[in-house]
Design an enzyme around this catalytic site. Structure first.
Site, PDB file in Angstrom:
ATOM      1  N   GLU A 202       0.932  -1.220  -0.033  1.00 37.36           N
ATOM      2  CA  GLU A 202      -0.063  -0.122  -0.105  1.00 37.36           C
ATOM      3  C   GLU A 202       0.820   1.507  -0.104  1.00 37.36           C
ATOM      4  O   GLU A 202       0.693   2.228   0.603  1.00 37.36           O
ATOM      5  CB  GLU A 202      -0.931  -0.026   1.167  1.00 37.36           C
ATOM      6  CG  GLU A 202      -2.009  -1.161   0.986  1.00 37.36           C
ATOM      7  CD  GLU A 202      -3.020  -1.222   1.971  1.00 37.36           C
ATOM      8  OE1 GLU A 202      -2.831  -0.562   3.151  1.00 37.36           O
ATOM      9  OE2 GLU A 202      -4.045  -1.631   1.791  1.00 37.36           O
ATOM     10  N   GLU A 278      -6.087  -7.882  -1.283  1.00 36.29           N
ATOM     11  CA  GLU A 278      -6.755  -8.116   0.098  1.00 36.29           C
ATOM     12  C   GLU A 278      -8.035  -7.793  -0.138  1.00 36.29           C
ATOM     13  O   GLU A 278      -8.695  -6.641  -0.346  1.00 36.29           O
ATOM     14  CB  GLU A 278      -6.162  -6.958   1.058  1.00 36.29           C
ATOM     15  CG  GLU A 278      -4.677  -7.146   1.402  1.00 36.29           C
ATOM     16  CD  GLU A 278      -4.024  -6.061   2.211  1.00 36.29           C
ATOM     17  OE1 GLU A 278      -5.037  -5.450   2.813  1.00 36.29           O
ATOM     18  OE2 GLU A 278      -2.872  -5.984   2.329  1.00 36.29           O
TER      19      GLU A 278
END
Ligand code: NAG
Ligand code: NAG
Ligand code: NAG
Ligand code: NAG
Length: 663
Positions: A202, A278
């Site tokens: 991220e 995810e």
């Protein structure tokens, strides 16, 4: 299809049977590698290819370092039994390099040794017929202390984490040069299970936009012989700034609006496969929150939306687990980065995942297995779901032994002399790696205090403080969640408290400061990660100098040598350690320790810090896996900040809510 499988298929149509795989089906590895291995995972077209065959990745997230090694095979087999072909894991730098230049990959002698044999984990995954995606970080987020970064990095003044800062990169390189040689022979194209590896995590959320950093990580992978597919993972609405569009496959993280997210991902890279790296099956809990639940129907609808997009998927988390010890992470909250917004995570990482923290099958697991069977075009041989052994509930144990915290401080052999208060990371201990976790005590002796003497701690306490005058606790004992807004907790800036009503001569002052977990999200500015006291302490306006500092790390070897236990002198409004022993018989079983009657502190089992206790919830039972017990006598020590009950109790199941002393 043989006559036998055809007959079996017909019978199944007429009498729907549970998914029993025919012995004729090939294993996952047989299906993809029976004719030898010529190529790894390929993402140069809309479908993934593995060894030239089309593959949809059905992957489950499993953090090996959050599950005792003795349970790895059980959890892996449960992933495979849901018709999944892949397990995904992170790698925690802070556990593997627990001191600067000192490593533990399963035999390194750290307290977490039984959680760290990554080579064994990867080989077990392959034995259980799973491929592996490795997200080696170095930053992993994961609601994990400091996002996986070791706290000793904070000793480098001016270091800029998650960037191409040469000081930071020097340490990344030294660590990856230890880690990657373990992974290199376990790549798919070398006959191992690893089909892909992630670069950072991220990164688009940091605002750092430092592609030189990402390039340096790619180079480190390649220089260490890593040849498999590399990818990044972000919200697709971060665009490509967390990635390297020509070198890394973009993947998406989300838990709602599957088509919106995946369409956005596809627009960024139209001719490459879609993958959700995810898909959040549940969520984590901060202290003081209600335990998060995502209902099965909502979860299943979005899971199906992902599969019909169509896209590959990694369920985060598949395996619910535990942030044992002190290694839970924290957020910095919405209030800024000054510690007033700290939101530490609880010990449990159950996550409302497909398998509970204790490894049990959930309705979400069953729903996932059914949908996966429906959409997985490749039928392979699946194992039976392993039985989850019954947990045991030991009898309540009356607490007879105590050590006052003030006694431990008095007897601590090597107190560190320091003119000023300093954060724990800057102590010259642990081979100059400083103190990473636990508590730090600042002691000042021979104080002459005026009546109503006022203590002022400048800045923020990081993160809680107990104030003792001549061994007596000055703080009030928390009775509601509002305690967090009062003296002793991280929300107050420049906090003050009256030390004594009457004048005292030759008094001893102890400030016992607890690290509740470092921020794991964002760009991790250095200053905000230090723990302990960072600014001045004054009494009646005068700076206090010349402290004695006691690092209370609660390491296993130290916990096991504690002596001087005595009968209970006082159990109210006194920080103290309490010890009980109990006997466990083979076969050893899992249990939970019921902590509903405690206020705040930690629980230690056979020297290993099991986790944190805080009556404001939501966690009121600590998972104790059988692998941490021994046949015969076992020891439990509870360090309680405030007031202790009379018994140590157990529970068969998890308990969510607030403690019995919180309104
Ligand atoms: C101390 O740290 C150095 C690296 O900084 C390492 O090489 C050495 O093995 C460490 N010593 C001990 C006793 O851990
Ligand atoms: C990073 O990129 C984003 C979007 O492209 C931009 O808004 C932001 O200002 C950039 N940050 C830095 C530090 O350059
Ligand atoms: C999951 O499915 C199995 C087999 O059908 C069943 O026995 C079990 O009760 C289900 N578990 C839950 C929690 O729904
Ligand atoms: C704490 O006090 C100092 C003055 O000693 C002041 O500069 C600072 O703004 C105060 N901090 C907060 C957050 O109020």
């Amino acid at each position: 299809m043989s006559a036998l499988t055809l007959a079996f298929a017909l019978i199944c149509t007429i009498f729907p049977l549970p998914l029993i795989s025919s012995e004729d089906l090939s294993t996952n590895y047989e299906y993809f590698t029976a004719d030898g291995i010529t190529s790894g995972l390929n993402a140069d077209q809309r479908d993934f290819l593995l060894n030239g065959k089309t593959i949809t990745i059905f992957s489950g997230a499993f953090h090996y370092f959050r599950v005792h090694q003795s349970q790895w095979r059980d959890r892996l087999r449960k992933i495979r039994a849901a018709d999944f072909n892949t397990v995904e894991t992170y790698v925690p730098w802070n556990l593997h390099e627990f001191q600067s230049g000192v490593y533990d990959f399963g035999k390194g002698g750290s307290d977490f040794e039984a959680f760290l044999n990554i080579e064994e984990f990867l080989k077990t995954a392959q034995e259980e017929d799973l491929f592996v995606l490795v997200r080696a970080g170095p930053y992993i987020c994961a609601e994990w202390e400091f996002g996986g970064l070791p706290s000793w990095l904070l000793r480098e003044d001016g270091i800029k984490f998650r960037s191409s800062d040469p000081i930071y990169l020097k340490y990344v390189e030294r660590y990856w040069n230890q880690l990657l040689p373990i992974l290199e022979p376990l790549q798919f194209t070398k006959g191992g299970p690893i089909i892909g590896l992630q670069v950072e995590n991220e990164y688009g959320s940091t605002g750092n936009n430092d592609s030189a950093y990402l390039e340096a990580l790619v180079k480190l992978y390649r220089d260490n012989g890593i040849k498999e597919l590399l990818y990044s993972s972000d919200s697709p609405f971060s665009g490509t700034r967390g990635s390297l569009p020509d070198e890394l496959l973009l993947t998406a993280n989300f838990n709602s609006d599957a088509s919106k997210n995946l369409n956005e991902l596809d627009s960024l890279q139209p001719n490459r496969p879609s993958m959700t790296m995810e898909y959040w099956s549940g969520w984590f809990d901060h202290f003081g929150e209600t335990h998060h639940i995502v209902d099965v129907d909502t979860y299943s609808r979005i899971y199906e939306d992902i599969l019909t997009h169509p896209a590959s998927v990694n369920i985060y988390m598949f395996v619910g687990s535990t942030s044992f010890g002190f290694v839970n992470g924290a957020n910095m909250g919405t209030m800024g980065r000054d510690n007033s917004g700290l939101e530490p995570d609880i010990t449990s990482y159950d996550y409302d995942a497909l398998l509970t923290e204790a490894g049990e099958i959930t309705a979400k697991y069953n729903a996932t297995a059914a949908l996966t069977a429906k959409y997985n075009p490749v039928k392979t041989k699946l194992p039976q779901i392993p039985e989850t052994p019954e947990r045991v509930v030991f009898d309540d144990i009356k607490i007879e032994e105590q050590l006052l915290l003030s006694e431990i401080i008095d007897d601590f052999p090597k107190k560190i002399e320091s003119e000023n208060v300093v954060p724990m990371e800057l102590l010259d201990i642990n081979n100059k790696s400083g103190q990473s976790y636990g508590y730090i005590v600042y002691r000042k002796t021979d104080l002459n205090l005026n009546a109503n003497a006022e203590l002022l701690i400048k800045g923020y306490v990081r993160d809680t403080v107990l104030v003792l005058v001549n061994g007596n606790l000055i703080n009030s004992v928390p009775t509601s969640k509002d305690a967090l807004d009062q003296f002793g907790f991280w929300k107050l800036a420049n906090s003050s408290i009256t030390l004594t009503k009457t004048a005292l001569k030759g008094a001893t002052l102890d400030l016992v400061v607890e690290n509740n977990g470092r921020n794991n999200f964002g760009n991790l500015d250095q200053f905000y990660q230090f723990k302990g006291l960072t600014e001045e302490v004054t009494i009646d306006g005068e700076t206090v100098k010349n402290w004695q500092i006691v690092p209370l790390e609660f390491k296993r070897s130290w916990n096991q040598q504690l002596s001087g236990w005595h009968e209970i002198k006082e159990r109210n409004a006194v920080p103290a350690l309490y010890r009980v022993t109990f006997s466990a018989k083979a076969p050893l079983r899992d249990t939970y320790i019921n902590v509903q009657d405690w206020r705040k502190g930690i629980v230690i089992v056979n020297g290993f810090v099991l986790g944190r206790v805080f009556a404001i919830g939501p966690q009121q039972a600590l998972y104790l896996p059988a692998g941490l017990l021994i046949e015969g006598d076992n020891e439990i020590i509870v360090f309680e900040h405030f007031s202790a009950p009379e018994y140590v109790k157990f529970s068969k199941d998890v308990i969510w809510g607030v403690g019995t002393h919180i309104q």
